[in-house]
Structures are given as structure tokens and as C-alpha cells.
Design a protein around this motif. Sequence first.
Motif, PDB file in Angstrom:
ATOM      1  N   ILE A   1       0.814  -1.224   0.000  1.00 34.98           N
ATOM      2  CA  ILE A   1       0.000   0.000   0.000  1.00 34.98           C
ATOM      3  C   ILE A   1       0.845   1.271   0.000  1.00 34.98           C
ATOM      4  CG2 ILE A   1      -1.979  -1.101   1.129  1.00 34.98           C
ATOM      5  CD1 ILE A   1      -1.058   0.263   3.762  1.00 34.98           C
ATOM      6  N   ASP A   2       2.166   1.121  -0.037  1.00 38.41           N
ATOM      7  CA  ASP A   2       3.010   2.313   0.108  1.00 38.41           C
ATOM      8  C   ASP A   2       3.944   2.549  -1.075  1.00 38.41           C
ATOM      9  OD1 ASP A   2       4.568   0.098   0.616  1.00 38.41           O
ATOM     10  OD2 ASP A   2       5.607   0.979   2.327  1.00 38.41           O
ATOM     11  N   LYS A   3       3.531   2.114  -2.268  1.00 37.13           N
ATOM     12  CA  LYS A   3       4.362   2.312  -3.461  1.00 37.13           C
ATOM     13  C   LYS A   3       3.511   2.932  -4.571  1.00 37.13           C
ATOM     14  CE  LYS A   3       8.080  -0.302  -2.203  1.00 37.13           C
ATOM     15  NZ  LYS A   3       8.491   0.326  -0.987  1.00 37.13           N
ATOM     16  N   PRO A   4       3.278   4.258  -4.507  1.00 42.29           N
ATOM     17  CA  PRO A   4       2.483   4.882  -5.563  1.00 42.29           C
ATOM     18  C   PRO A   4       3.164   4.758  -6.924  1.00 42.29           C
ATOM     19  CG  PRO A   4       3.470   6.555  -4.151  1.00 42.29           C
ATOM     20  CD  PRO A   4       3.787   5.231  -3.548  1.00 42.29           C
ATOM     21  N   MET A   5       2.348   4.743  -7.957  1.00 40.47           N
ATOM     22  CA  MET A   5       2.848   4.591  -9.323  1.00 40.47           C
ATOM     23  C   MET A   5       2.123   5.590 -10.219  1.00 40.47           C
ATOM     24  SD  MET A   5       2.319   1.324 -11.851  1.00 40.47           S
ATOM     25  CE  MET A   5       0.773   1.888 -12.547  1.00 40.47           C
ATOM     26  N   TYR A   6       2.868   6.300 -11.046  1.00 41.91           N
ATOM     27  CA  TYR A   6       2.288   7.219 -12.024  1.00 41.91           C
ATOM     28  C   TYR A   6       2.215   6.495 -13.360  1.00 41.91           C
ATOM     29  CZ  TYR A   6       2.013  10.972 -15.447  1.00 41.91           C
ATOM     30  OH  TYR A   6       1.642  11.763 -16.511  1.00 41.91           O
ATOM     31  N   TYR A   7       1.127   6.711 -14.100  1.00 45.99           N
ATOM     32  CA  TYR A   7       1.009   6.125 -15.433  1.00 45.99           C
ATOM     33  C   TYR A   7       0.212   7.085 -16.310  1.00 45.99           C
ATOM     34  CZ  TYR A   7       0.616   2.674 -19.111  1.00 45.99           C
ATOM     35  OH  TYR A   7       0.729   2.017 -20.305  1.00 45.99           O
ATOM     36  N   ASN A   8       0.565   7.131 -17.595  1.00 45.14           N
ATOM     37  CA  ASN A   8      -0.167   7.953 -18.551  1.00 45.14           C
ATOM     38  C   ASN A   8      -0.448   7.103 -19.783  1.00 45.14           C
ATOM     39  OD1 ASN A   8      -1.341   9.997 -19.988  1.00 45.14           O
ATOM     40  ND2 ASN A   8       0.508  11.209 -20.232  1.00 45.14           N
ATOM     41  N   GLY A   9      -1.720   6.852 -20.045  1.00 48.29           N
ATOM     42  CA  GLY A   9      -2.115   6.033 -21.193  1.00 48.29           C
ATOM     43  C   GLY A   9      -3.288   5.144 -20.825  1.00 48.29           C
ATOM     44  N   LYS A  10      -3.488   4.113 -21.628  1.00 51.28           N
ATOM     45  CA  LYS A  10      -4.556   3.148 -21.346  1.00 51.28           C
ATOM     46  C   LYS A  10      -4.033   2.154 -20.319  1.00 51.28           C
ATOM     47  CE  LYS A  10      -6.679   3.592 -25.855  1.00 51.28           C
ATOM     48  NZ  LYS A  10      -6.957   2.983 -27.160  1.00 51.28           N
ATOM     49  N   ILE A  11      -4.882   1.859 -19.326  1.00 48.61           N
ATOM     50  CA  ILE A  11      -4.439   1.012 -18.220  1.00 48.61           C
ATOM     51  C   ILE A  11      -5.605   0.166 -17.699  1.00 48.61           C
ATOM     52  CG2 ILE A  11      -4.894   2.806 -16.509  1.00 48.61           C
ATOM     53  CD1 ILE A  11      -2.470   1.878 -14.935  1.00 48.61           C
ATOM     54  N   TRP A  12      -5.253  -0.990 -17.171  1.00 52.85           N
ATOM     55  CA  TRP A  12      -6.191  -1.826 -16.423  1.00 52.85           C
ATOM     56  C   TRP A  12      -5.530  -2.102 -15.087  1.00 52.85           C
ATOM     57  CZ3 TRP A  12     -10.900  -3.720 -18.357  1.00 52.85           C
ATOM     58  CH2 TRP A  12     -11.613  -4.550 -17.472  1.00 52.85           C
ATOM     59  N   THR A  13      -6.281  -2.003 -13.997  1.00 50.94           N
ATOM     60  CA  THR A  13      -5.734  -2.364 -12.690  1.00 50.94           C
ATOM     61  C   THR A  13      -6.586  -3.470 -12.084  1.00 50.94           C
ATOM     62  OG1 THR A  13      -7.013  -0.741 -11.405  1.00 50.94           O
ATOM     63  CG2 THR A  13      -4.877  -0.016 -12.272  1.00 50.94           C
ATOM     64  N   VAL A  14      -5.934  -4.347 -11.328  1.00 52.73           N
ATOM     65  CA  VAL A  14      -6.680  -5.410 -10.646  1.00 52.73           C
ATOM     66  C   VAL A  14      -7.262  -4.847  -9.350  1.00 52.73           C
ATOM     67  CG1 VAL A  14      -5.319  -7.252 -11.689  1.00 52.73           C
ATOM     68  CG2 VAL A  14      -4.630  -6.333  -9.473  1.00 52.73           C
ATOM     69  N   ASP A  15      -8.074  -5.647  -8.665  1.00 50.08           N
ATOM     70  CA  ASP A  15      -8.814  -5.126  -7.510  1.00 50.08           C
ATOM     71  C   ASP A  15      -7.962  -4.808  -6.283  1.00 50.08           C
ATOM     72  OD1 ASP A  15      -8.306  -7.698  -6.659  1.00 50.08           O
ATOM     73  OD2 ASP A  15     -10.313  -8.021  -5.863  1.00 50.08           O
ATOM     74  N   THR A  16      -6.671  -5.099  -6.328  1.00 51.90           N
ATOM     75  CA  THR A  16      -5.810  -4.737  -5.191  1.00 51.90           C
ATOM     76  C   THR A  16      -5.172  -3.355  -5.381  1.00 51.90           C
ATOM     77  OG1 THR A  16      -3.904  -5.841  -6.188  1.00 51.90           O
ATOM     78  CG2 THR A  16      -5.242  -7.140  -4.635  1.00 51.90           C
ATOM     79  N   LEU A  17      -5.493  -2.690  -6.496  1.00 52.49           N
ATOM     80  CA  LEU A  17      -4.849  -1.420  -6.819  1.00 52.49           C
ATOM     81  C   LEU A  17      -5.887  -0.370  -7.203  1.00 52.49           C
ATOM     82  CD1 LEU A  17      -1.886  -0.313  -7.209  1.00 52.49           C
ATOM     83  CD2 LEU A  17      -2.174  -0.834  -9.635  1.00 52.49           C
TER      84      LEU A  17
ATOM     85  N   LEU B   1       3.304  13.925  -4.286  1.00 49.40           N
ATOM     86  CA  LEU B   1       2.670  14.073  -2.967  1.00 49.40           C
ATOM     87  C   LEU B   1       2.408  12.695  -2.344  1.00 49.40           C
ATOM     88  CD1 LEU B   1      -0.125  16.825  -3.001  1.00 49.40           C
ATOM     89  CD2 LEU B   1       1.883  16.702  -1.551  1.00 49.40           C
ATOM     90  N   PHE B   2       1.885  11.767  -3.160  1.00 44.58           N
ATOM     91  CA  PHE B   2       1.596  10.410  -2.678  1.00 44.58           C
ATOM     92  C   PHE B   2       2.868   9.732  -2.164  1.00 44.58           C
ATOM     93  CE2 PHE B   2      -2.611   8.701  -4.633  1.00 44.58           C
ATOM     94  CZ  PHE B   2      -3.295   9.812  -4.188  1.00 44.58           C
ATOM     95  N   SER B   3       3.999  10.030  -2.808  1.00 45.81           N
ATOM     96  CA  SER B   3       5.243   9.382  -2.393  1.00 45.81           C
ATOM     97  C   SER B   3       5.722   9.904  -1.036  1.00 45.81           C
ATOM     98  CB  SER B   3       6.328   9.544  -3.459  1.00 45.81           C
ATOM     99  OG  SER B   3       6.752  10.881  -3.528  1.00 45.81           O
ATOM    100  N   ARG B   4       5.137  10.997  -0.559  1.00 41.06           N
ATOM    101  CA  ARG B   4       5.498  11.566   0.745  1.00 41.06           C
ATOM    102  C   ARG B   4       4.567  11.110   1.866  1.00 41.06           C
ATOM    103  NH1 ARG B   4       8.541  15.491   1.653  1.00 41.06           N
ATOM    104  NH2 ARG B   4       7.111  16.594   3.022  1.00 41.06           N
ATOM    105  N   ILE B   5       3.440  10.502   1.521  1.00 39.75           N
ATOM    106  CA  ILE B   5       2.470  10.066   2.534  1.00 39.75           C
ATOM    107  C   ILE B   5       2.946   8.762   3.176  1.00 39.75           C
ATOM    108  CG2 ILE B   5       0.107   9.184   2.879  1.00 39.75           C
ATOM    109  CD1 ILE B   5      -0.776  11.026   0.572  1.00 39.75           C
ATOM    110  N   ASN B   6       2.813   8.678   4.482  1.00 40.38           N
ATOM    111  CA  ASN B   6       3.087   7.421   5.168  1.00 40.38           C
ATOM    112  C   ASN B   6       1.784   6.608   5.129  1.00 40.38           C
ATOM    113  OD1 ASN B   6       3.643   5.284   6.837  1.00 40.38           O
ATOM    114  ND2 ASN B   6       4.521   6.519   8.474  1.00 40.38           N
ATOM    115  N   TRP B   7       1.609   5.864   4.060  1.00 41.62           N
ATOM    116  CA  TRP B   7       0.364   5.130   3.829  1.00 41.62           C
ATOM    117  C   TRP B   7       0.091   4.104   4.917  1.00 41.62           C
ATOM    118  CZ3 TRP B   7      -3.005   6.956   0.488  1.00 41.62           C
ATOM    119  CH2 TRP B   7      -2.544   7.811  -0.524  1.00 41.62           C
ATOM    120  N   LYS B   8       1.136   3.566   5.518  1.00 42.01           N
ATOM    121  CA  LYS B   8       0.952   2.535   6.547  1.00 42.01           C
ATOM    122  C   LYS B   8       0.224   3.086   7.779  1.00 42.01           C
ATOM    123  CE  LYS B   8       4.597  -0.399   4.842  1.00 42.01           C
ATOM    124  NZ  LYS B   8       5.936  -0.932   5.001  1.00 42.01           N
ATOM    125  N   LEU B   9       0.264   4.412   7.982  1.00 47.16           N
ATOM    126  CA  LEU B   9      -0.501   5.024   9.078  1.00 47.16           C
ATOM    127  C   LEU B   9      -2.001   4.897   8.847  1.00 47.16           C
ATOM    128  CD1 LEU B   9       1.412   8.381   9.768  1.00 47.16           C
ATOM    129  CD2 LEU B   9       1.420   6.293  11.155  1.00 47.16           C
TER     130      LEU B   9
END
Length: 179
Positions: free
Chosen positions: A94-110, A127-135
Motif C-alpha cells: 500500500i506504500d508504493k504509488p505509481m504514475y502512469y499515462n495512457g490506457k491502463i487496467w488495474t486489478v482489484d488490489t490497486l 505528494l503520494f510518495s510523501r504520505i506514510n500510507w501505513k498510518l
Amino acid sequence: QKLELLKKHKKGLMQNLFPQEGETAPKFRFKEFENDGYWEEKKLGEILKFGNGKDYKHLGEGSIPVFGTGGLMTKVDAFLYEGETVCIGRKGTIDKPMYYNGKIWTVDTLFYTHSFRDAVPKFIFYLFSRINWKLHNEAGGVPSLSKSTIEQIALSLPPVPEQTLIANFLTSLDEKINH
């Protein structure tokens, strides 16, 4: 050695380009924004929407990437979203944000993000890369995030022109690091 120095330089810059905890303005501003005052605090749910990933197994092979929390899984012939997006894990990593530009499909865990309002997607990625998502983890076993929780996370944002300049600057640094 140069690569490690560049990574440390970027980390230091990010600490100064974004407000620290409890602050409303960063330590460093680009010259054209030095007198622009404070960044505005907004909840994530006010500036973007989170989309749910879906099962892809019914789809045929193709050129559209399918991402999960572990990265690229396969490629299919349909897309769930097209455009700039920032993905964040819903379950598992839950703590590895990813940027993408284009056509995409994500599974239900993302989760993927869309419908940005006064927010530059690439800036949101940083900004997402600075958030402590584990909190914000809601599970005892496998880490989990819910839309309702992450929509309430408050972040400070500058106006779009400043977001764009910061995102472009950090992107150029990332390009140097990755090449």
C-alpha cells in the motif's frame, strides 16, 4: 556513486519543495511563486476520485498493461481507464504509488485515480510518495486501505502553475536518476 548522490539530492529537495508536517508552505519556492503565500489544505476526495481495479481474466491478450500492487502483471485488449493516473495499493503493498499515462487496467488490489480537480496528476504522484500510507492501514494482517479513509487524507497544495513546475522539475531529476 553519482547516482546515490543524485538520489540523496532529490530526497533533500523534496523535503524543501513540500511543506513539512504542520506547515502550510514549503521552505523552498521557485522564484515566480516566492510571494504566493500558503498552500491550500484539501482532502484527497476533494481533488480527485479513486477507481477500483477489476478482474481481467475474461479479457483477451493485447497491448494494454494490467497492473497490480506488485507491478506489471500481463497485457490485455481492453482498458479500465485512459489518461494520467496515480495508482496506490488497496491491499498488500500500500506504500508504493505509481504514475502512469495512457490506457491502463488495474486489478482489484490497486486503486487508480481520475477526475482531477485543480490537481496535476504528476504532482499528486510526488505528494503520494510523501504520505506514510501505513498510518492509514485498516487491517491487522495484509495491509489494506479503503476509499473512505484515503479520501479524508488532507494535503497542502499550491495553485496548478506551481504544481506543474514542481512536477516537471522532479520528473527531470527522475529521468536523470533512471538513465
